[in-house]
Design an enzyme around this catalytic site. Structure first.
Site, PDB file in Angstrom:
ATOM      1  N   ASP A   1      39.704  34.451  44.722  1.00 15.92           N
ATOM      2  CA  ASP A   1      39.966  34.189  45.755  1.00 15.92           C
ATOM      3  C   ASP A   1      39.293  34.402  46.903  1.00 15.92           C
ATOM      4  O   ASP A   1      38.332  34.736  45.905  1.00 15.92           O
ATOM      5  CB  ASP A   1      41.302  34.785  46.819  1.00 15.92           C
ATOM      6  CG  ASP A   1      42.857  34.471  46.132  1.00 15.92           C
ATOM      7  OD1 ASP A   1      43.352  33.613  45.933  1.00 15.92           O
ATOM      8  OD2 ASP A   1      43.106  35.280  46.975  1.00 15.92           O
TER       9      ASP A   1
ATOM     10  N   TYR B   1      41.939  44.332  37.019  1.00 13.41           N
ATOM     11  CA  TYR B   1      41.598  44.033  38.140  1.00 13.41           C
ATOM     12  C   TYR B   1      41.261  45.864  38.834  1.00 13.41           C
ATOM     13  O   TYR B   1      41.966  46.629  38.271  1.00 13.41           O
ATOM     14  CB  TYR B   1      42.392  43.115  39.626  1.00 13.41           C
ATOM     15  CG  TYR B   1      42.376  42.255  39.094  1.00 13.41           C
ATOM     16  CD1 TYR B   1      40.920  41.243  40.276  1.00 13.41           C
ATOM     17  CD2 TYR B   1      43.040  41.298  38.007  1.00 13.41           C
ATOM     18  CE1 TYR B   1      41.044  40.016  39.807  1.00 13.41           C
ATOM     19  CE2 TYR B   1      43.202  40.534  38.062  1.00 13.41           C
ATOM     20  CZ  TYR B   1      41.988  39.584  39.220  1.00 13.41           C
ATOM     21  OH  TYR B   1      42.070  37.464  39.389  1.00 13.41           O
TER      22      TYR B   1
END
Lengths: 245, 245
Positions: B51, B110
């Protein structure tokens, strides 16, 4: 009332600490913030000037205000409301009139951050300088030992710096390697203009075979600037702490 | 010839990975760089979209070129010459035609970075989210254990995401605290849109007493998004690695 503040800043977008005609400085924004909070135009005195692009995680400064309704310990929050997010005051306290953030400072610690890689890392480059290839850590530590102690650091004295004496004491130089990150932490009673950046550049030149341990011994005896390594970029440097009695 | 590249980027100034009409994206700049290097207009396929504002230290992508005089291992350097400094290709290699950076990915890791302090730190804020006060590390770890394994993560499914299935497997969630820095490292076979940021927001809400362990158990059974914590800001998230067989 004299207030001592401890603050940090990302120096990337500033023309250093000291107020100057061209470009925004940290000192200028702090003085504006004090004015917004107290209505008084004051001089904010730092422990020392940091150059354009140099960062700080533990800079110390002081200023005096005539009268204010704000308790000293609330100054951090009050000033932060009038500062950009890349400058933050961490704490504030009232100090004795004799305190001076610059002249009372006994020890300062700077850290120079290197990133050892053939390719720059976008997540590291803002706060470190990339060095291609590895370093000889043992050799750098041997070189660092030669700088520790009281020396005439005339070799690191930039022309026109106006320093009264070039004698300084370095208490310690710690070099730590963590993967590709190399941190050179230097603590001393004070530093000449660009001294930490040139000292680290000299240790790097030593590691890369461009300078020898004998060169370091000679530069401390002769004050010969041509024996030093290059002055490393500002972005790798951070003022970590300032100590007072 | 199919080329696999590993790259990193500081996502601050990008509208995420995927090419879009409004705003500069990482994919777009990579495709332009491949064109500059090879003269071919290609699609660069990432392991997944990140994003706007999300960083990467180990994103993987592939592209195919018809003919090129550049050896695969030289692609990193060649592409970097045509990329801004906040995007760097670390390595390139030729891969089998069957390789697909997206569909061949087996595991992704992540890391979400939190900074625990009443006052933001200018040197940390670019890559972390500040949380006021401390956290209950043991409770966060207990909550994290509930997410590990194969679950229907419908509770984390943003509306309109278009995901075919909301079943994912989380292999591990490691939470490390180092002074004021808290790192939540999540490894799984894939993640829904905003899943890591909402999962971390839920662990934070648990630590702050806004959610309970029972809420986490319930959200995994019911798929009820209202039981989740808030979706944490993009800037604290970094795609660290993508693994393939």
């Amino acid at each position: 009332m004299k207030i001592k503040i401890t603050l940090g800043y990302d120096g990337t977008d500033y023309c250093g600490w000291q107020v100057q005609p061209n470009g925004v400085t940290v000192q200028e924004l702090l003085e504006k913030a004090v004015f917004m909070v107290t209505g008084e135009s004051v001089r904010v005195t730092g422990s020392g000037r940091t150059d354009a692009g140099v960062h700080a995680s533990g800079q110390v400064a002081h200023f005096s205000v005539e009268k204010t309704s704000i308790p000293p310990e609330k100054f951090a929050k009050a000033l932060n409301a009038h500062l950009p997010s890349d400058i933050r005051v961490f704490s504030g306290e009232q100090v004795d009139q004799s305190f001076n953030a610059c002249t009372s400072a006994k020890r300062k610690t700077y850290c120079y951050n290197l990133y050892l890689s053939e390719i720059e890392n976008p997540l590291k480059q803002r706060y470190s300088t990339t060095v291609h290839g590895d370093v000889d850590l043992d050799l750098m530590k041997k070189g660092a030992e030669l700088f520790v102690g009281e020396h005439d650091f005339a070799c690191f004295n930039a022309s026109g710096s106006g320093a009264k004496t070039t004698v300084r004491t370095i208490y310690s130089i710690d070099i730590e390697k963590d993967g590709k990150e190399l941190r050179v932490k230097v603590t001393g009673n004070g530093f000449l203009y660009n001294m930490v950046r040139t000292l680290c550049g000299t240790l790097l030149a030593l590691s890369q075979g461009e300078k020898s341990l004998q060169d370091i011994e000679n530069m401390l005896i002769n004050g010969d600037r041509t024996l030093c390594g290059r002055t490393l970029p500002a972005k790798g440097l951070c003022l970590e702490s300032v100590e007072y009695d």
